[in-house]
Design an enzyme around this catalytic site. Structure first.
Site, PDB file in Angstrom:
ATOM      1  N   ASP A  87     -44.663  -3.357   3.135  1.00  0.00           N
ATOM      2  CA  ASP A  87     -45.535  -2.740   4.141  1.00  0.00           C
ATOM      3  C   ASP A  87     -46.646  -1.983   3.439  1.00  0.00           C
ATOM      4  O   ASP A  87     -46.649  -1.834   2.220  1.00  0.00           O
ATOM      5  CB  ASP A  87     -44.716  -1.799   5.029  1.00  0.00           C
ATOM      6  N   ASP A  90     -33.232   8.894   3.124  1.00  0.00           N
ATOM      7  CA  ASP A  90     -33.196   8.940   1.654  1.00  0.00           C
ATOM      8  C   ASP A  90     -34.249   9.939   1.208  1.00  0.00           C
ATOM      9  O   ASP A  90     -35.311  10.059   1.857  1.00  0.00           O
ATOM     10  CB  ASP A  90     -33.506   7.558   1.053  1.00  0.00           C
ATOM     11  N   GLY A 133     -44.377   5.705   6.743  1.00  0.00           N
ATOM     12  CA  GLY A 133     -45.660   6.364   6.927  1.00  0.00           C
ATOM     13  C   GLY A 133     -45.551   7.838   7.260  1.00  0.00           C
ATOM     14  O   GLY A 133     -46.492   8.463   7.727  1.00  0.00           O
ATOM     15  N   ASP A 183     -35.860  -0.203  -1.380  1.00  0.00           N
ATOM     16  CA  ASP A 183     -37.187  -0.126  -0.807  1.00  0.00           C
ATOM     17  C   ASP A 183     -37.974  -1.306  -1.373  1.00  0.00           C
ATOM     18  O   ASP A 183     -37.646  -1.861  -2.426  1.00  0.00           O
ATOM     19  CB  ASP A 183     -37.843   1.217  -1.147  1.00  0.00           C
ATOM     20  N   SER A 184     -39.045  -1.692  -0.656  1.00  0.00           N
ATOM     21  CA  SER A 184     -39.685  -2.988  -0.946  1.00  0.00           C
ATOM     22  C   SER A 184     -40.743  -2.918  -2.048  1.00  0.00           C
ATOM     23  O   SER A 184     -41.151  -3.950  -2.569  1.00  0.00           O
ATOM     24  CB  SER A 184     -40.369  -3.493   0.327  1.00  0.00           C
ATOM     25  N   GLY A 185     -41.191  -1.703  -2.389  1.00  0.00           N
ATOM     26  CA  GLY A 185     -42.147  -1.596  -3.476  1.00  0.00           C
ATOM     27  C   GLY A 185     -43.529  -1.160  -3.058  1.00  0.00           C
ATOM     28  O   GLY A 185     -44.268  -0.607  -3.868  1.00  0.00           O
TER      29      GLY A 185
END
Ligand SMILES: Nc1nc(=O)c2cc3nc(NCCN4CCCCC4)[nH]c3cc2[nH]1
Length: 379
Positions: free
Chosen positions: A153, A273, A223, A99-101
């Site tokens: 995002d 996940d 989201g 995941d991007s953080g």
């Protein structure tokens, strides 16, 4: 492992059967094949908590999830690269999705600020200030050696006003474009976009269409699982699904319970996940064919039955509920280990069951049989 001579060199998604909106197939990547629908155990700080990597592999997981936020704070991306990357570090040789953080910044860090350039935040570990831009998030995921990288995002907690949801969705689209440029061409790896738009259908459609135009290798639905009822989550999946390419994988982030997984697979989701199975296991909760069992409850104190005598998982088949109750009440580490093992095994058995049911065109029956098993136990 596949023969190195014919290991795939790129990232290819194949749908081998459908049943209504549901699909089963696989993602072929150099580090291994991901059977879909897939559940990805969460390995937040370079470990699937309370599990050996060999156990995670043996219970049927093809891919695990890592978190950029946690790993950038500790041990740090440049150090991880010097140590040979996340796969070698944690001894997981299959694909890793990171995941991007953005989500963890908003949910874990203190004092964070979002602007056009990125997110500024203070570490929840030591309070040091950090800045993460879309470009830096992709760079970090590259330094970790991630196989499937998520765009940075902005995820908005629900309920929220339209203006806030719209602003975050449009920012996330601009960041998707910047992440695509930063990621460039990396054969055998993928960067997924993340559909935002809260619980507002027209914003969800706009996000899905704009991301589809970027021609990415996969699409996450973000989201969600942020406080909304399951019905709202499912309605948003139904809204978004027709506007995502059928030939690319769909990944529903942070989801969910066994029922969430079945309902979402029926609506066309391929990847999931969630910390639910691992976190619940550490808190004495067992997911089984008979429904969810709270081993802390005194009614298990002299129950000599295992959780599920028919399970292939030793944690479910070989230990009595009385013993598990004792371990949980005594807060013994082995209690966390056995229930985590049981829960991940149950989640993987559920995914394997759905893959087979879709291939046989009987997913609706499988879902009904699974829910009957839960209901019978509660009766
Ligand atoms: N990059 C990114 N974008 C998202 O919109 C996102 C949305 C998410 N929604 C969740 N929900 C997690 C729900 N979880 C359920 C079990 C207990 C802990 C919370 N995780 C998410 C992760 C996410 N990651």
């Amino acid at each position: 492992m596949t023969d190195p001579l014919d290991a795939p060199t790129d990232f290819t998604f194949t749908v081998s059967a459908t049943d209504g909106q549901a699909r089963t197939g696989h993602i072929a990547m150099p580090r291994g094949t991901i059977r879909t629908p897939a559940f990805m155990p969460v390995g937040t700080a370079a470990t699937v908590k309370a599990m050996y990597p060999e156990q995670v592999r043996d219970l049927g997981a093809d891919v695990v999830l890592g978190n950029t936020y946690h790993l950038m704070l500790r041990p740090g991306p440049e150090r991880m690269a010097r140590l040979g990357g996340l796969h070698r570090f944690m001894r997981w040789d299959g694909p890793i999705l990171t995941d991007s953080g953005g989500f963890q910044v908003m949910s874990l860090s203190a004092l964070r600020k979002i602007d056009e350039e990125g997110v500024t935040f203070r570490s929840h570990i030591d309070g040091t200030a950090h800045r993460m831009s879309p470009e830096r998030s992709i760079e970090i995921q590259g330094l970790l050696g991630s196989d499937i990288q998520m765009q940075l995002d902005e995820c908005v907690r629900l309920p929220a006003e339209r203006a806030e949801i719209e602003k975050a969705m449009r920012l996330s689209l601009r960041w998707a474009e910047r992440c695509r440029v930063a990621f460039g061409e990396q054969p055998g790896k993928a960067m997924f976009g993340i559909v935002q738009g809260g619980d507002i259908p027209d914003l969800r459609v706009e996000s899905a269409r704009a991301l589809t135009d970027l021609d990415l290798k996969g699409y996450a639905i973000g989201g969600l699982a942020v406080g909304e009822p399951q019905a709202v989550m499912l309605a948003m999946i139904e809204t978004v699904e027709p506007h995502l390419p059928a030939t690319k994988p769909r990944y529903l982030m942070g989801v969910g319970t066994p029922d969430d997984l079945m309902q979402s697979v029926m609506r066309g989701i391929d990847m999931f996940d969630c910390v639910m199975p691992t976190r619940a296991g550490r808190h004495g909760l067992a997911y089984t064919r008979h429904g969810r069992i709270n081993l802390r409850n005194a009614r298990h104190a002299e129950d000599t039955r295992p959780l599920d005598e028919a399970s292939a998982c030793p944690a479910a088949r070989d230990y009595s509920r009385a013993y598990l109750h004792h371990l949980v009440r005594s807060e013994e580490i082995l209690g966390m280990m056995l229930l985590t093992w049981n829960n991940l095994a149950y989640y993987q058995q559920l995914m394997a069951g759905m893959r087979a049911a879709i291939a046989a065109g009987r997913l609706a029956d499988f879902v009904a049989e699974t829910k009957d098993g839960w209901a019978r136990a509660e009766a």
